[in-house]
Design a protein around this motif. Structure first.
Motif, mmCIF file in Angstrom:
data_model
loop_
_atom_site.group_PDB
_atom_site.id
_atom_site.type_symbol
_atom_site.label_atom_id
_atom_site.label_comp_id
_atom_site.label_asym_id
_atom_site.label_seq_id
_atom_site.Cartn_x
_atom_site.Cartn_y
_atom_site.Cartn_z
ATOM 1 N N THR A 46 0.836 -1.208 0.000
ATOM 2 C CA THR A 46 0.000 0.000 0.000
ATOM 3 C C THR A 46 0.870 1.258 0.000
ATOM 4 O OG1 THR A 46 -1.761 -1.189 1.109
ATOM 5 C CG2 THR A 46 -1.804 1.206 1.289
ATOM 6 N N ASP A 69 -7.992 -3.562 -1.884
ATOM 7 C CA ASP A 69 -7.879 -4.240 -0.592
ATOM 8 C C ASP A 69 -9.068 -3.870 0.292
ATOM 9 O OD1 ASP A 69 -7.172 -5.310 1.833
ATOM 10 O OD2 ASP A 69 -5.115 -4.552 1.805
ATOM 11 N N ASN A 73 -6.475 0.642 3.084
ATOM 12 C CA ASN A 73 -5.444 1.552 3.596
ATOM 13 C C ASN A 73 -4.988 2.587 2.565
ATOM 14 O OD1 ASN A 73 -5.552 0.170 5.993
ATOM 15 N ND2 ASN A 73 -3.818 -1.155 5.526
ATOM 16 N N ASP A 153 -3.641 -1.420 -5.932
ATOM 17 C CA ASP A 153 -3.137 -1.865 -4.629
ATOM 18 C C ASP A 153 -3.877 -3.165 -4.312
ATOM 19 O OD1 ASP A 153 -1.834 -2.011 -2.209
ATOM 20 O OD2 ASP A 153 -3.301 -0.758 -1.161
HETATM 21 MG MG LIG Z 1 -1.950 -3.031 1.947
#
Ligand SMILES: [Mg+2]
Ligand SMILES: Nc1ncnc2c1ncn2[C@@H]1O[C@H](COP(=O)(O)OP(=O)(O)O)[C@@H](O)[C@H]1O
Length: 295
Positions: A46, A69, A73, A153
Motif C-alpha cells: 500500500t 484491498d 489503507n 493496490d
Molecule cells: Mg496493503
C-alpha cells in the motif's frame, strides 16, 4: 487542513460533478496498468501504491490508483473517509458503477483514487458464483480512459480480487520487505503470475522486485537484499526504499509520504523509484515511454 478540504472536495464530486464534466476535454488513452502485489501482508504494497502513484503524477502522468484491498489503507491514506462512500471498487467489480464514477480526484494534481469500501470484504465470496468472475475488472477497464497509468493496490492474498487485477494488468511490481523470510511464498506468486499469463493474459510479466523497509543499521537487511538480488538479478530495482518513520506516519495524516515530507529519505526514494520505473517502461515498451512528459 487537507483532511477537511478533501472531504469538501469529496462531497462536491459526489453531488455536482458527473464523469463527463470531470473528464471533459481530456484525451482518452490506453492506460498502462501496474499491479502492486505480494500475498504477504505488511511488505509495503500500500505504501508503494500510494507513493508511486503520487510520484508518477508529480512527474506529469495522469494516474488512477485503484484500491482493491478490503482493508482500504490506500483509500484512508489519502484522507478519504470510507464511511461516506457512495460507490467504491466493489461496485466496479459487480458492474454496478462505472470506474469514472468511482474515481475521485485527490488534492494532488493528476492523481485520482478509486476507493475501496467495507463491502469489498464480501466480494470474494460473492464473485465465486458470478459468470466470468476473473474478468470483472478487465471488462470494466478495457477501454480508453483518461489516464496514463492505472495502479492496483492488491490485497494480501492470491484471491479472486488479486486474480481480477492480474487478468487486466500489464506488469506486476512486487515489494519485498528486507526481513528474514522475504523470499518465502514468492514462488507461489510467480507461479500464479505464470498461470494467469498462460490462461488469461499473455502480456502479463513482472515489472520488478522492490526492496522495502531497508534498514542500513541492520546487517540482516543487507544480507536479505543480497540474497534477493542473487535470486532475481536485474529484475530487482536499483532503488531501495529505506525504513523511515516519516513514511509510516504519513497515512495517519491522510497524506502520501511524498506530500507529508517530500525531503524525507523515504519520499526521495519513491520519487527515484518512479523515475526508474518509467525508464524501465521505456525499455519494456520499445522506447515509447518518456520520463516526466506531461500527459
Ligand atoms: Mg496493503
Ligand atoms: N519504508 C517504510 N518505512 C517505515 N515504515 C513503513 C515503510 N513502508 C511501509 N511501512 C509501514 O509498514 C506497515 C505495512 O506497510 P503496508 O504498505 O501497509 O504493507 P502492505 O500493504 O503490504 O500490507 C505500515 O504500517 C506502513 O506504514
Amino acid at each position: 487542513m487537507p483532511f477537511t478540504q478533501h472531504e469538501q472536495q469529496q462531497s462536491n464530486s459526489a453531488q455536482n460533478i458527473t464523469p463527463k464534466t470531470r473528464f471533459g476535454g481530456e484525451a482518452m488513452k490506453e492506460p498502462r496498468i501496474l499491479a502492486i502485489a505480494n500475498q504477504k501482508g505488511g511488505v509495503g504494497k500500500t505504501t508503494t501504491a500510494v507513493n508511486l502513484s503520487t510520484a508518477l503524477a508529480a512527474v506529469g502522468k495522469k494516474v488512477l490508483l485503484i484500491d482493491l484491498d478490503p482493508q482500504g489503507n490506500a483509500t484512508t491514506g489519502f484522507g478519504i473517509r470510507r464511511s461516506s462512500l457512495r460507490v467504491s471498487t466493489y461496485d466496479v467489480l459487480f458492474g454496478e458503477a462505472d470506474i469514472l464514477d468511482v474515481a475521485q480526484e485527490t488534492n494532488i494534481p493528476r492523481l485520482s483514487v478509486a476507493p475501496s469500501s467495507v463491502h469489498l470484504s464480501g466480494a470474494e465470496i460473492e464473485l465465486v458464483t458470478e459468470e466470468r468472475r476473473e474478468f470483472r475488472l478487465k471488462e470494466a477497464l478495457d477501454r480508453p480512459l483518461p489516464y496514463d497509468y492505472i495502479i492496483f493496490d492488491c490485497p494480501p492474498s492470491l484471491n479472486l480480487l488479486t486474480l481480477n487485477a492480474l487478468v487486466c494488468t500489464h506488469s506486476v511490481v512486487v515489494p519485498l520487505q528486507c526481513e528474514f523470510f522475504a523470499l518465502e511464498g514468492l514462488s507461489h506468486l510467480t507461479k500464479t503470475i505464470e498461470r494467469v499469463r498462460k490462461a488469461y493474459n499473455p502480456e502479463l510479466n513482472i515489472h520488478g522486485v522492490l526492496l522495502t523497509m531497508f534498514d542500513k543499521r541492520n546487517n540482516l537487511s543487507g544480507m536479505v537484499a543480497n540474497d534477493v538480488r542473487e535470486y532475481f538479478g536485474d529484475t530487482v530495482y536499483k532503488t531501495v526504499i529505506p525504513r523511515n518513520v516519516r513514511v509510516s506516519e504519513a497515512p495517519s495524516h491522510g497524506l502520501p509520504a511524498i506530500v507529508y515530507d517530500m525531503n524525507c529519505p523515504g519520499a526521495k526514494a519513491y520519487i527515484h523509484l518512479a523515475r526508474e520505473i518509467l525508464k524501465r517502461e521505456k525499455t519494456m515498451m520499445g522506447g515509447s515511454e518518456t520520463i516526466g512528459a506531461a500527459a
